[in-house]
Design a protein around this motif. Structure first.
Motif, PDB file in Angstrom:
ATOM      1  N   PHE A  91     -10.203  78.072 -25.276  1.00  0.00           N
ATOM      2  CA  PHE A  91      -9.307  78.917 -26.071  1.00  0.00           C
ATOM      3  C   PHE A  91      -8.360  79.731 -25.197  1.00  0.00           C
ATOM      4  CE2 PHE A  91     -13.237  78.507 -28.604  1.00  0.00           C
ATOM      5  CZ  PHE A  91     -12.711  77.767 -29.652  1.00  0.00           C
ATOM      6  N   ILE A  92      -8.691  79.848 -23.922  1.00  0.00           N
ATOM      7  CA  ILE A  92      -7.866  80.650 -23.017  1.00  0.00           C
ATOM      8  C   ILE A  92      -7.281  79.745 -21.936  1.00  0.00           C
ATOM      9  CG2 ILE A  92      -7.879  82.721 -21.565  1.00  0.00           C
ATOM     10  CD1 ILE A  92     -10.200  83.753 -23.036  1.00  0.00           C
ATOM     11  N   ALA A  93      -6.991  78.528 -22.285  1.00  0.00           N
ATOM     12  CA  ALA A  93      -6.482  77.577 -21.300  1.00  0.00           C
ATOM     13  C   ALA A  93      -5.043  77.865 -20.895  1.00  0.00           C
ATOM     14  CB  ALA A  93      -6.600  76.148 -21.851  1.00  0.00           C
ATOM     15  N   SER A  94      -4.250  78.411 -21.782  1.00  0.00           N
ATOM     16  CA  SER A  94      -2.844  78.649 -21.452  1.00  0.00           C
ATOM     17  C   SER A  94      -2.713  79.841 -20.510  1.00  0.00           C
ATOM     18  CB  SER A  94      -2.040  78.885 -22.735  1.00  0.00           C
ATOM     19  OG  SER A  94      -1.659  80.211 -22.878  1.00  0.00           O
ATOM     20  N   PRO A  95      -1.762  79.782 -19.563  1.00  0.00           N
ATOM     21  CA  PRO A  95      -1.568  80.898 -18.622  1.00  0.00           C
ATOM     22  C   PRO A  95      -1.292  82.240 -19.323  1.00  0.00           C
ATOM     23  CG  PRO A  95      -0.383  78.965 -17.855  1.00  0.00           C
ATOM     24  CD  PRO A  95      -0.919  78.637 -19.220  1.00  0.00           C
TER      25      PRO A  95
END
Length: 197
Positions: free
Chosen positions: A169-173
């Motif tokens: 869920f927190i893969a994006s920078p």
């Protein structure tokens, strides 16, 4: 040790290990960054460090604060400085490199961290003063140490596992940057109760 005292201590130790604090914020962040398996040495280091700190305080190290109140201030200052440095490191962590899967801390740094973690000191001193009968000897202290590991490690594993579960869920920078800033802020906020105690 009476069974009711052991049960009361086990509940106290679990709550102390499971509630948000510096160890758990770092475990969550490490679980997100490195995954559950790579965070395990940090979990084991926390358990060993906390257990040895509890044993040393139960064996008499805690009396240093009674005889030398300056030692408590020194610990608070040292712990605060280290926490602020860690918060700075987390807040400024690179989010561009998705291949960086190193845990935030390893076994030995996790163990050593307990000695500058004011929350760990407060929990250990409280545990010894409330649950270790005066003049009880080393057997009751050993029970406290073993129970601290037995109930603390599952709580720590849960925080590392929660981090692993949040990875996708927190893969994006952008989200990772927000998460890092939030964890850094929570780490700084975790210092406040230490100075109010």
């Amino acid at each position: 040790m009476p069974l009711e005292l052991i049960v009361a201590y086990a509940v106290f130790a679990f709550v102390g290990a499971a509630t948000p604090g510096p160890n758990n914020f770092l475990l969550l962040a490490s679980g997100i960054r490195a995954g559950f398996r790579r965070t395990l040495p940090f979990v084991f280091g926390i358990s060993l460090g906390f257990a040895t700190l509890l044993g040393l305080i139960g064996a008499g190290l805690g009396t240093v604060f009674v005889h030398f109140p300056q030692a408590q201030i020194a610990l608070k200052l040292l712990g605060t400085g280290y926490f602020l440095w860690l918060a700075w490191k987390i807040a400024g962590a690179s989010v561009a490199r998705s291949d960086d899967t190193r845990p935030l801390m390893g076994f030995w740094t996790g163990a050593a961290f307990q000695y500058v973690n004011p929350k760990a000191w407060l929990i250990c001193i409280t545990a010894v003063s409330l649950y270790l009968p005066a003049g009880a000897g080393y057997r009751p202290l050993g029970i406290l140490v073993i129970l601290a590991i037995a109930v603390g490690m599952p709580a720590n594993l849960a925080w590392a596992g929660a981090g692993q579960g949040m990875r996708r869920f927190i893969a994006s920078p952008v989200y990772l940057r927000r998460f890092n800033l939030t964890m850094a802020a929570l780490l700084v906020l975790s210092i406040i109760p230490v100075w109010l105690a």
